[in-house]
Scaffold this motif. Sequence first.
Motif, PDB file in Angstrom:
ATOM      1  N   THR A 120     -24.269  -4.844  -3.215  1.00 10.94           N
ATOM      2  CA  THR A 120     -23.225  -3.819  -3.165  1.00 10.94           C
ATOM      3  C   THR A 120     -22.005  -4.377  -2.441  1.00 10.94           C
ATOM      4  O   THR A 120     -22.134  -4.992  -1.387  1.00 10.94           O
ATOM      5  N   LEU A 121     -20.811  -4.128  -3.022  1.00 11.93           N
ATOM      6  CA  LEU A 121     -19.578  -4.621  -2.394  1.00 11.93           C
ATOM      7  C   LEU A 121     -19.384  -3.948  -1.044  1.00 11.93           C
ATOM      8  O   LEU A 121     -19.571  -2.738  -0.906  1.00 11.93           O
ATOM      9  N   PRO A 122     -18.984  -4.709   0.004  1.00 12.16           N
ATOM     10  CA  PRO A 122     -18.819  -4.117   1.336  1.00 12.16           C
ATOM     11  C   PRO A 122     -17.649  -3.152   1.432  1.00 12.16           C
ATOM     12  O   PRO A 122     -17.622  -2.279   2.286  1.00 12.16           O
ATOM     13  N   MET A 123     -16.630  -3.336   0.594  1.00 11.81           N
ATOM     14  CA  MET A 123     -15.452  -2.453   0.586  1.00 11.81           C
ATOM     15  C   MET A 123     -14.912  -2.359  -0.831  1.00 11.81           C
ATOM     16  O   MET A 123     -15.088  -3.279  -1.638  1.00 11.81           O
ATOM     17  N   THR A 124     -14.239  -1.248  -1.095  1.00 12.97           N
ATOM     18  CA  THR A 124     -13.540  -1.129  -2.368  1.00 12.97           C
ATOM     19  C   THR A 124     -12.189  -1.824  -2.257  1.00 12.97           C
ATOM     20  O   THR A 124     -11.715  -2.143  -1.156  1.00 12.97           O
ATOM     21  N   ALA A 125     -11.555  -2.054  -3.396  1.00 13.95           N
ATOM     22  CA  ALA A 125     -10.231  -2.691  -3.386  1.00 13.95           C
ATOM     23  C   ALA A 125      -9.224  -1.843  -2.616  1.00 13.95           C
ATOM     24  O   ALA A 125      -8.380  -2.362  -1.885  1.00 13.95           O
ATOM     25  N   ALA A 126      -9.320  -0.512  -2.764  1.00 17.61           N
ATOM     26  CA  ALA A 126      -8.399   0.369  -2.045  1.00 17.61           C
ATOM     27  C   ALA A 126      -8.606   0.253  -0.537  1.00 17.61           C
ATOM     28  O   ALA A 126      -7.648   0.253   0.241  1.00 17.61           O
ATOM     29  N   GLN A 127      -9.850   0.171  -0.102  1.00 19.75           N
ATOM     30  CA  GLN A 127     -10.131   0.023   1.332  1.00 19.75           C
ATOM     31  C   GLN A 127      -9.632  -1.319   1.863  1.00 19.75           C
ATOM     32  O   GLN A 127      -9.132  -1.408   2.987  1.00 19.75           O
ATOM     33  N   ILE A 128      -9.764  -2.356   1.052  1.00 24.74           N
ATOM     34  CA  ILE A 128      -9.233  -3.664   1.462  1.00 24.74           C
ATOM     35  C   ILE A 128      -7.717  -3.597   1.626  1.00 24.74           C
ATOM     36  O   ILE A 128      -7.151  -4.137   2.588  1.00 24.74           O
ATOM     37  N   LEU A 129      -7.048  -2.935   0.684  1.00 27.17           N
ATOM     38  CA  LEU A 129      -5.602  -2.769   0.797  1.00 27.17           C
ATOM     39  C   LEU A 129      -5.246  -2.029   2.078  1.00 27.17           C
ATOM     40  O   LEU A 129      -4.281  -2.373   2.773  1.00 27.17           O
ATOM     41  N   TRP A 130      -6.023  -0.998   2.402  1.00 26.21           N
ATOM     42  CA  TRP A 130      -5.770  -0.248   3.633  1.00 26.21           C
ATOM     43  C   TRP A 130      -5.864  -1.165   4.851  1.00 26.21           C
ATOM     44  O   TRP A 130      -5.005  -1.159   5.716  1.00 26.21           O
ATOM     45  N   VAL A 131      -6.931  -1.944   4.921  1.00 26.06           N
ATOM     46  CA  VAL A 131      -7.121  -2.837   6.061  1.00 26.06           C
ATOM     47  C   VAL A 131      -5.962  -3.828   6.172  1.00 26.06           C
ATOM     48  O   VAL A 131      -5.383  -4.034   7.249  1.00 26.06           O
ATOM     49  N   ASN A 132      -5.608  -4.442   5.051  1.00 23.19           N
ATOM     50  CA  ASN A 132      -4.557  -5.459   5.085  1.00 23.19           C
ATOM     51  C   ASN A 132      -3.207  -4.886   5.499  1.00 23.19           C
ATOM     52  O   ASN A 132      -2.493  -5.453   6.334  1.00 23.19           O
ATOM     53  N   LEU A 133      -2.831  -3.733   4.898  1.00 24.20           N
ATOM     54  CA  LEU A 133      -1.529  -3.159   5.200  1.00 24.20           C
ATOM     55  C   LEU A 133      -1.493  -2.557   6.600  1.00 24.20           C
ATOM     56  O   LEU A 133      -0.509  -2.711   7.325  1.00 24.20           O
ATOM     57  N   ALA A 134      -2.559  -1.866   7.007  1.00 22.92           N
ATOM     58  CA  ALA A 134      -2.579  -1.238   8.330  1.00 22.92           C
ATOM     59  C   ALA A 134      -2.533  -2.274   9.440  1.00 22.92           C
ATOM     60  O   ALA A 134      -1.796  -2.129  10.425  1.00 22.92           O
ATOM     61  N   THR A 135      -3.309  -3.341   9.302  1.00 20.58           N
ATOM     62  CA  THR A 135      -3.329  -4.364  10.359  1.00 20.58           C
ATOM     63  C   THR A 135      -2.047  -5.200  10.359  1.00 20.58           C
ATOM     64  O   THR A 135      -1.540  -5.575  11.421  1.00 20.58           O
ATOM     65  N   SER A 136      -1.504  -5.518   9.178  1.00 23.26           N
ATOM     66  CA  SER A 136      -0.263  -6.288   9.123  1.00 23.26           C
ATOM     67  C   SER A 136       0.894  -5.521   9.743  1.00 23.26           C
ATOM     68  O   SER A 136       1.742  -6.100  10.426  1.00 23.26           O
ATOM     69  N   ALA A 137       0.935  -4.206   9.498  1.00 21.15           N
ATOM     70  CA  ALA A 137       2.035  -3.387  10.017  1.00 21.15           C
ATOM     71  C   ALA A 137       1.926  -3.146  11.513  1.00 21.15           C
ATOM     72  O   ALA A 137       2.886  -2.667  12.130  1.00 21.15           O
ATOM     73  N   THR A 138       0.792  -3.461  12.110  1.00 20.79           N
ATOM     74  CA  THR A 138       0.604  -3.226  13.550  1.00 20.79           C
ATOM     75  C   THR A 138       0.318  -4.537  14.281  1.00 20.79           C
ATOM     76  O   THR A 138       1.169  -5.073  14.981  1.00 20.79           O
ATOM     77  N   LEU A 139      -0.893  -5.065  14.063  1.00 22.34           N
ATOM     78  CA  LEU A 139      -1.278  -6.277  14.787  1.00 22.34           C
ATOM     79  C   LEU A 139      -0.428  -7.470  14.392  1.00 22.34           C
ATOM     80  O   LEU A 139      -0.042  -8.278  15.240  1.00 22.34           O
ATOM     81  N   GLY A 140      -0.168  -7.609  13.079  1.00 23.57           N
ATOM     82  CA  GLY A 140       0.656  -8.737  12.633  1.00 23.57           C
ATOM     83  C   GLY A 140       2.049  -8.697  13.229  1.00 23.57           C
ATOM     84  O   GLY A 140       2.589  -9.719  13.676  1.00 23.57           O
TER      85      GLY A 140
END
Length: 912
Positions: free
Chosen positions: A713-733
Motif C-alpha cells: 500500500t502506498l504510504p501517501m497519496t499524490a495529493a498528500q505528497i503535494l501538501w507536504v512539499n508545499l507546506a514545508t517549502s513555504a515554512t521550513l524552506g
Amino acid sequence: MDHRRSTQDRPWHAQSPDDVLQALDSQREGLSHDETATRLARHGPNQLPVGKARPPLLRFLLQFHSTLIYVLLAAALIAGFLGHALDATVILAVVLVNAVVGFLQEGKAEKALAAIRSLVSPRAHVLRGGQRLSVPVADLVPGDVVLLEAGDRVPADLRLLRARGLLIDEALLTGESMAAQKHDQPVPPEAPLGDRHSMAYSGTLVASGQASGVVVATGSGTELGRIGKLVASVEAETTPLLRQVDRFGRLLALGVLVAGALLFAYAVWLQGWDPVEALLAAVAIAVSVIPEGLPAVITVTLAIGVQRMAGRNAVIRRLPAVETLGATSVICTDKTGTLTRNEMTARRIVGQQRVLLVEGEGYAPHGSLQAQEGDDAGALAEVAGLLRCAVLCNDAQLRLQAGTWSVVGDPMEGALLALGAKAGLDPAHERAQWPRLDEIPFDAAHRFMAALHRGPGGEAMAFVKGAPERLLEMAGGTDPAGRQRWTEAIDAAASQGERLLAFGWKAMPAGTTQLRFEDLVQGVEVLGLVSFMDPPRPEVLRAIAECRDAGIQVKMITGDHAATAAAIARELRLADEPVAITGADLDEVADADLPELVLRTQVFARTSPEHKLRIVRALQQRGQVVAMTGDGVNDAPSLKQADVGVAMGIKGTEAAKEAAEMVLLDDNFASIVHAVNEGRTVFDNVRKVFAWTLPTNGGEVLGVVICVLFGLTLPMTAAQILWVNLATSATLGLALAFEPPEPGVMDRPPRDVGAPLVSGFMLWRIVLVSVLFAAATLGLLQVELQRGESVDAARTLVVNALIAMEIGYLFNVRYLGMRSFTWRGALGTPAVLLAIGALVLAQAAFTYLPAMNRWFATVPLSLAELAMAMGAGVALMLLLEAEKWLTRRRGADSPGAGPAPLDRFDTASGRP
C-alpha cells in the motif's frame, strides 16, 4: 569623400588644424548651408542608432523558457489532473511571479544605450558661412565648426582649432576625475584617449575656457557611439547558480520521466496492477521528486540578500546577481573615487633646502606641516613664499557644508588652499593684503598660470605656478646644483606616482599693472615643489586584505598614468609586488596570450573601453567570476560583460548604472567586499535549501518505489505528497533563507562554479536521509495497518511523522559542520521558530479540520499517535547528529576553515 571614419580610424589628434580642415574640405568660417544639407543627407543625423527591442509579449513568454519551469508546469498539470485546484494554483502562482520578476529586469542593454543617447546635448553653437548659429545637435555634420564655452556638453567628436584656458571633464570616457587640459597643438598618433589634448569628445563637459573645433565624427562614428556598439555587442550571461539550477532541472526532468515510465511498466506487466492505479503511483513519484517550492524559496533567499546588501550601501538591480557575488574570484576596480577618496591632497613640500611632510587628507584645512629634517619653524620660514604663492596664484574656494569640506574650482587649487590653511594662512586675508592686478590663465600650451599682485608696501610681484619643467625653463639662471636637486625631486615624485606643481615669483617694476608672457620668459625664482596624491580610502586597505584572505584577486583598471596607479597599488597592497602594464602594452598581446598575462597583472593603466572588455573576457576564459566596477560611459561595455557589473551611485553615469547589476550608494570599494560576504551567505543558504529539500523528497520517492516494487500500500497519496512539499517549502524552506552567515565565511576561497550543485557530500546525505525517511514512513505505515487502523489513518500518521522528521532534519542541516545541540541550534533564529509554529498550525488543520479531512482523505489522530510522529522526528535528529559526530571524529574540517561546509567532502567518492 567619406568623413564618417571615427577618431580611432584616423589620428585626427596628430594632425595640424589646417591639415584637418583640408582633409574634411572645410574652413575656419564653417561650411555653407548648402554643403551641410548635402553632408547631412549623405551621413545621416548626428545621433546614436536606436536598437530594435523585442516585443514585450515575446520578452514575457521567454521567461517561461526554462527546464525547471517546465517541470513546475508539469507539476501543476498533475495537480489539476488529480482534482486539486488549490495546489495547481499555488504552483502556477510561483511560476507567474518568477516570470514577472524576470520580465521587469529585462532590457538592460536597451536602457544602457538609451542612457548613452541622453548624454548628447540637444543644441550646439556653430559657424556656418561665417555666421554664429544655434542648430540641433542632430544636424551636425563632419566639417562643421563648433564653438564651445564653459558649461557646454560637447555635441560631436571635435579636432580643436583654437583653445583658451579649456578644461574638459572626460570622466565618462577616461574615468579620470581631473578635468583634462586642452590645446590645439597636435599630439603623437599613439597617444591614448586621455592624452589627446587636441580633441574634444562627444558627451564630455566643458569645465572652463573657450574653444572652437571642427567636427571629425558624428553619431555612431564618435567615441561615444563606438562604446554604444560595444555595449550592444556584449551578450548577457546567466549566473552560475541559474546555470546549475537549469542543469539540475534538466537532469531531474529526465529522471522523473524515466523512473515514472519504468515503474509504470513494472507495476502493470510484472505486478499485474490496474493501469489507472499504476499511473497514479507514477504520478505520486513525479510529485514526490519535483521540488515545487524550490524556485520560490531560492527567489526569497536572493531577495533577503538584496535587502541585507541595501543596508550596506549596495543596491542590487538584478536578483540573481546576489549569488554571483558570492562566487566572485576577481574584482576589477577603478581607482579614482573607489579605491581613493577622489580628493587631491598635498603630501610634501620640497623647498630650496628642506622637505616638509603634510598631514591631513582631503580639503579639510586641518593638519600640520612637519620638517623631514631639522626644526619645523625653520622649514616653514623657508617655504613661506611658496605657501603665499600657492594661495594667491589660485582661483578656487573651499566650502564647508554639513560638516564636509569641498572645493569650488580646480581640485589641485583646492588642495593648495587647504595646505595654506594648515600653515596658518587665511586665503581671504592674504588676498586682501595682496590684491590681484592681472593674470595669465593656465593654458595647456604654455603649462603655467601667473598672477600679478600688489603687496602691502606697494610692490608688484608676479606669482607663478605650473609644470616643474616649465618653471625651470623660466628660471633660466638656476645654478646646476640647484637644477640637479629639483630634477631629482621631480623624478622621486614621479616614481611615487605623485602629481607635481612648481611655484615661483618674480619682482616686477613698481607701478606695473599688466602681466605679459614676455615678462616671465626669464628671471623667475623657483620657490619649490608641492606633490599631490589622491589618497586611498582608509577602509579600503582592510577590505583588500579581506579579499586576499578570501582568495579574491583585486585588479585596478584605470585611465590614470601607470606610475600613479602602481603607487596606489603598492600602498593598498594589491599584491606583494604589484605588476603594472598600460593599454598600449595590451595592444601588443595576442588574444591567446592575454589570459595568462591578465591573471598575473594587478594594475592596468591608460586603458580604453576595448581594453577593459578584453581584460574581463580574458579572465572569464580562465574560469574566473569577475566583478567589474565603473562609473563612466566608457565602463558600460565591460560592466555588461562582467559576471557582476558594479556601478557607482554618486559619480556614476546613468549608462553605467543601467549596464550594471549592482549600484554602490557610497562609491566605496569596501561595500563591494561586504556584498561578496553577503553573496556567499546567500549561496550557502541556497545550498542548505537543496540539502534539506532533496533528501526529504528522496525519502518520499523511495517509499513509493519500494511499495510499487513489492506490491504494498502506498504510504501517501499524490495529493498528500503535494501538501507536504508545499507546506514545508513555504515554512521550513523559507526559514533557511534567513540563516545568518556561517563562521569564517570570508576565510575560504571562492567556490568552483563548475562544480555540480549536488556535491559528493550532498549525495551521501540524500541517500542516507532518504533511507531513514523511507524506513520510518514504511515502518509506521505497517505498524498502523497491523494494528487494524484504516489506510487513511495510517497515511495521516505517516504525513505527520514526515513533517516531524523534516523539522528535526531542519535543525540538523542548519549546521552541517558543527553539532546542533547548542542553545543557538536548539532555539534557531526567529524565522525558524516562526516557521515551525506556522507549520504546526497548518498540520493541525490538515489532521483535525473536517474540510481538510475530506479534501486530503485524512482522519484525526490520537495523542499516542501524535507522540509516535514526534518521536520519529527526534529519533531522526539523534541519528543524524551521531553521523555528524562520527564525521568529525574521522577528521572533517571545522566549519570556519576551508571550503564551505557543504563542499568539505570528496566529491569523487560521494562519501564524507
